[in-house]
Design an enzyme around this catalytic site. Structure first.
Site, PDB file in Angstrom:
ATOM      1  N   HIS A 140       6.284  -1.434   3.478  1.00  0.00           N
ATOM      2  CA  HIS A 140       6.179  -2.674   3.890  1.00  0.00           C
ATOM      3  C   HIS A 140       5.401  -3.455   3.001  1.00  0.00           C
ATOM      4  CE1 HIS A 140       2.773  -0.516   6.087  1.00  0.00           C
ATOM      5  NE2 HIS A 140       2.017  -1.537   5.891  1.00  0.00           N
ATOM      6  N   MET A 141       5.644  -4.848   2.766  1.00  0.00           N
ATOM      7  CA  MET A 141       4.999  -5.742   2.005  1.00  0.00           C
ATOM      8  C   MET A 141       4.175  -6.500   2.811  1.00  0.00           C
ATOM      9  SD  MET A 141       6.908  -8.269  -0.566  1.00  0.00           S
ATOM     10  CE  MET A 141       7.229  -6.927  -2.048  1.00  0.00           C
ATOM     11  N   HIS A 142       2.774  -7.054   2.352  1.00  0.00           N
ATOM     12  CA  HIS A 142       2.058  -8.182   2.946  1.00  0.00           C
ATOM     13  C   HIS A 142       2.063  -9.086   2.097  1.00  0.00           C
ATOM     14  CE1 HIS A 142      -0.249  -5.089   5.720  1.00  0.00           C
ATOM     15  NE2 HIS A 142      -0.035  -4.347   4.758  1.00  0.00           N
ATOM     16  N   ASN A 162       0.971  -1.020   0.014  1.00  0.00           N
ATOM     17  CA  ASN A 162       0.019   0.060   0.049  1.00  0.00           C
ATOM     18  C   ASN A 162       0.839   1.248  -0.115  1.00  0.00           C
ATOM     19  OD1 ASN A 162      -2.460  -1.619   0.164  1.00  0.00           O
ATOM     20  ND2 ASN A 162      -2.278  -1.713   2.591  1.00  0.00           N
TER      21      ASN A 162
END
Length: 114
Positions: free
Chosen positions: A101-103, A88
């Site tokens: 950050h990466m999910h 996001n």
């Protein structure tokens, strides 16, 4: 790196987190509010506010984050059935913490966003 960031405190182990992977470039840990059976956050160990702050000097961090995500997906046995990776960017993009950050989500059939 922002000294007061919750992510910096996780990287430096000043607050507890279930870290599933860490190297000199990134840290990956379980999300405290998982949206799927597997929900891992992958963050750079150096502060980058958002995707908008990727530049020539730090662009290699993105490929490393994707590499780590696919490796974790294989280890968590979700790579064959499928998974989702989400980044996001800023408020309207759903970014709640001002830190790139990466999910990584998987472990069940994920619904469509569209």
């Amino acid at each position: 790196m922002q000294d007061d960031s919750i992510f910096k405190k996780i990287i430096t182990k000043k607050i507890p987190a279930h870290i599933v992977y860490q190297d000199e470039k990134v840290t990956a840990f379980k999300d405290i509010k998982p949206k799927a059976p597997v929900h891992i956050l992958i963050i750079p160990n150096v502060f980058i506010a958002s995707l908008n702050d990727i530049n020539k000097k730090n662009k290699s961090i993105l490929s490393h984050m994707f590499y780590v995500a696919t490796d974790i997906a294989k280890r968590k046995k979700i790579s064959q059935e499928g998974y989702r990776i989400i980044i996001n960017c800023n408020k309207n993009g759903g970014q709640e913490i001002n830190y790139l950050h990466m999910h990584l989500l998987g472990g069940k059939k994920l619904g469509s966003f569209f």
